[in-house]
Motif scaffolding. Structure first.
Motif, short mmCIF file in Angstrom:
data_model
loop_
_atom_site.label_atom_id
_atom_site.label_comp_id
_atom_site.label_asym_id
_atom_site.label_seq_id
_atom_site.Cartn_x
_atom_site.Cartn_y
_atom_site.Cartn_z
N ALA A 8 0.83 -1.20 0.00
CA ALA A 8 0.00 0.00 0.00
C ALA A 8 0.86 1.25 0.00
N ALA A 9 2.00 1.19 0.68
CA ALA A 9 2.89 2.36 0.65
C ALA A 9 3.52 2.55 -0.71
N VAL A 10 3.68 1.47 -1.48
CA VAL A 10 4.29 1.57 -2.81
C VAL A 10 3.30 2.14 -3.81
N GLY A 11 2.10 1.57 -3.88
CA GLY A 11 1.12 2.05 -4.85
C GLY A 11 -0.07 1.10 -4.94
N THR A 12 -1.05 1.55 -5.76
CA THR A 12 -2.29 0.78 -5.87
C THR A 12 -2.07 -0.55 -6.56
N TYR A 13 -1.37 -0.56 -7.67
CA TYR A 13 -1.19 -1.80 -8.41
C TYR A 13 -0.27 -2.77 -7.67
N ALA A 14 0.64 -2.25 -6.86
CA ALA A 14 1.46 -3.14 -6.04
C ALA A 14 0.63 -3.81 -4.95
N LEU A 15 -0.41 -3.11 -4.51
CA LEU A 15 -1.28 -3.68 -3.48
C LEU A 15 -2.10 -4.85 -4.03
N LEU A 16 -2.30 -4.89 -5.35
CA LEU A 16 -3.10 -5.95 -5.93
C LEU A 16 -2.49 -7.34 -5.72
N VAL A 17 -1.16 -7.44 -5.68
CA VAL A 17 -0.52 -8.76 -5.61
C VAL A 17 -0.84 -9.45 -4.28
N PRO A 18 -0.55 -8.88 -3.12
CA PRO A 18 -0.92 -9.58 -1.87
C PRO A 18 -2.43 -9.63 -1.66
N LEU A 19 -3.16 -8.65 -2.24
CA LEU A 19 -4.61 -8.67 -2.08
C LEU A 19 -5.25 -9.84 -2.82
N VAL A 20 -4.78 -10.15 -4.01
CA VAL A 20 -5.32 -11.30 -4.76
C VAL A 20 -5.01 -12.60 -4.02
N VAL A 21 -3.82 -12.70 -3.44
CA VAL A 21 -3.50 -13.89 -2.65
C VAL A 21 -4.43 -14.02 -1.45
N LEU A 22 -4.70 -12.92 -0.78
CA LEU A 22 -5.61 -12.93 0.36
C LEU A 22 -7.01 -13.36 -0.06
N GLN A 23 -7.49 -12.87 -1.18
CA GLN A 23 -8.83 -13.23 -1.63
C GLN A 23 -8.94 -14.70 -2.04
N ALA A 24 -7.92 -15.23 -2.67
CA ALA A 24 -7.95 -16.65 -3.05
C ALA A 24 -7.94 -17.55 -1.82
N VAL A 25 -7.11 -17.24 -0.84
CA VAL A 25 -7.05 -18.07 0.37
C VAL A 25 -8.34 -17.94 1.18
N THR A 26 -8.97 -16.77 1.12
CA THR A 26 -10.23 -16.59 1.83
C THR A 26 -11.33 -17.48 1.26
N ALA A 27 -11.45 -17.50 -0.08
CA ALA A 27 -12.48 -18.33 -0.71
C ALA A 27 -12.25 -19.82 -0.44
N ALA A 28 -11.01 -20.27 -0.57
CA ALA A 28 -10.73 -21.69 -0.34
C ALA A 28 -10.91 -22.06 1.13
N GLY A 29 -10.46 -21.22 2.02
CA GLY A 29 -10.57 -21.53 3.44
C GLY A 29 -11.99 -21.56 3.94
N TRP A 30 -12.86 -20.72 3.39
CA TRP A 30 -14.24 -20.72 3.86
C TRP A 30 -14.97 -22.00 3.47
N PHE A 31 -14.72 -22.50 2.26
CA PHE A 31 -15.36 -23.75 1.86
C PHE A 31 -14.87 -24.91 2.71
N ARG A 32 -13.58 -24.94 2.99
CA ARG A 32 -13.07 -26.04 3.81
C ARG A 32 -13.53 -25.91 5.25
N LEU A 33 -13.73 -24.70 5.73
CA LEU A 33 -14.22 -24.50 7.08
C LEU A 33 -15.64 -25.03 7.22
N ASN A 34 -16.43 -24.99 6.14
CA ASN A 34 -17.79 -25.51 6.16
C ASN A 34 -17.87 -26.98 5.80
#
Length: 374
Positions: free
Chosen positions: A162-188
């Motif tokens: 986030a300190a670097v820029g908007t497009y740099a924030l996309l890389v860890p954000l996409v990883v967070l979103q993918a792990v969130t979707a997979a983890g929620w299904f396995r949690l259920n």
């Protein structure tokens, strides 16, 4: 004169035959009654029938007392060859035994497997969480230090990007979103659920694209959630699964998509708010993983998050107001941490939902508090 028998009242017999007595009449004339005489000229069923409860062959004719006593003293035909008994030691009558199923394999213990025996009405099987509730134990297992360290690492990546820029924030954000979707299904308890995970992750990518196209407007997140809820409903209606499975799949898909899309709030928030909030979440989760009692651990994690907010606020333009942002983000992160600890989750759940849910749940608080304190 000799007494002659009176034949006037007797019927005339042209052949001179005397009336014959039916079987058992002689006994009645003598004052006795033969209980088995009438049965000799009665059609008897000599076959075998089966009693429905015990599945053991029994005779259709009601046994008398002598037959019952003889059967009680007779040896069991199944074991007479193997274990002959002496006539001096009569056996007691055995009660009918229910048919037993196939023998269990060697080493299979019901207590060791954790499941009860199979029954006709269903298996008496309970989950670990149900057994824990019945025994008065808590069905919650916290992720531990390793998932907390991964959460802190992902939070540092978000803060630095986030300190670097908007497009740099996309890389860890996409990883967070993918792990969130997979983890929620396995949690259920749904795995593999590739279609639902792919749908949730696609919704997150669509929300990110809508945020970038709309100038990072939060309305893009709400619009994407509405569209993806409708899309998940249509896909589940086309499914040929059972109604209950379709309902579970629908709820899990909607929740996973909503959480993955809401995590895009880091992209809509200000860069300083993302830096403070992500670091505060990582510190709070690390403090929560310390071996302390639960109330003390919650208090320590909130205080640690507030301190991290002050420290990062001094680096950014938020200043001391970063303490409020850090504490608010930590509250949401602890809620996500609590959800990932529910119902005896597996190790995979700890390293997916346990890592991603604290950060994903804190995204709305980072956006709202960042706008309010800026």
């Amino acid at each position: 004169m000799t007494n002659q028998p009176n034949r006037q009242n007797q019927p005339y017999d042209p052949y001179g035959q005397q009336p014959q007595a039916w079987p058992g009449q002689a006994y009645q004339q003598q004052g006795y009654e033969d209980p088995h005489a009438a049965q000799q000229y009665t059609q008897q069923w000599q076959g075998q029938t089966w009693e429905t409860q015990s599945h053991q062959a029994v005779s259709a004719q009601a046994p008398d007392h002598q037959a019952v006593s003889a059967q009680a003293q007779a040896p069991d035909p199944e074991t007479a060859i193997l274990t002959p008994q002496s006539p001096q030691t009569p056996r007691m009558s055995q009660t009918p035994r229910a048919p037993q199923g196939p023998a269990a394999p060697a080493g299979a213990d019901a207590d060791a497997s954790g499941y009860g025996p199979a029954t006709v009405g269903g298996n008496a099987r309970v989950t670990d969480a149900q057994r824990a509730r019945a025994e008065g134990r808590s069905p919650i297992i916290e992720p531990g230090m390793q998932p907390a360290a991964l959460t802190a690492l992902l939070g540092l990546l978000l803060a630095g990007a986030a300190a670097v820029g908007t497009y740099a924030l996309l890389v860890p954000l996409v990883v967070l979103q993918a792990v969130t979707a997979a983890g929620w299904f396995r949690l259920n308890g749904m795995w593999p659920a590739r279609q639902g995970i792919a749908l949730g992750f696609a919704g997150a990518l669509a929300a990110d694209a809508a945020l970038l196209a709309s100038g990072r407007s939060p309305s893009a997140i709400l619009g994407t959630i509405g569209v993806w809820v409708l899309l998940a409903l249509v896909l589940q209606l086309r499914s040929h699964a059972d109604p209950d499975e379709r309902m579970y799949g629908l709820m899990a898909t909607v929740a996973a998509s909503a959480l993955a899309i809401v995590a895009g709030g880091y992209l809509a928030a200000a860069a300083d708010a993302v830096t403070v909030g992500a670091v505060a979440v990582g510190v709070a989760v690390l403090a929560r993983a310390l071996p302390l009692p639960t109330p003390a651990s919650v208090v320590v994690s909130l205080l640690a998050a507030a301190g991290a907010g002050i420290a990062m606020g001094s680096v950014t333009d938020l200043g001391t107001s970063g303490a409020f942002l850090g504490a608010g983000a930590a509250v949401c992160a602890l809620i996500g941490h609590r959800v990932a600890s529910y119902d005896y989750p597996s190790r995979f759940v700890h390293f997916t939902a346990g890592v991603a849910l604290p950060l994903a749940a804190a995204a709305p608080a980072v956006y709202v508090l960042g706008r309010a304190l800026a």
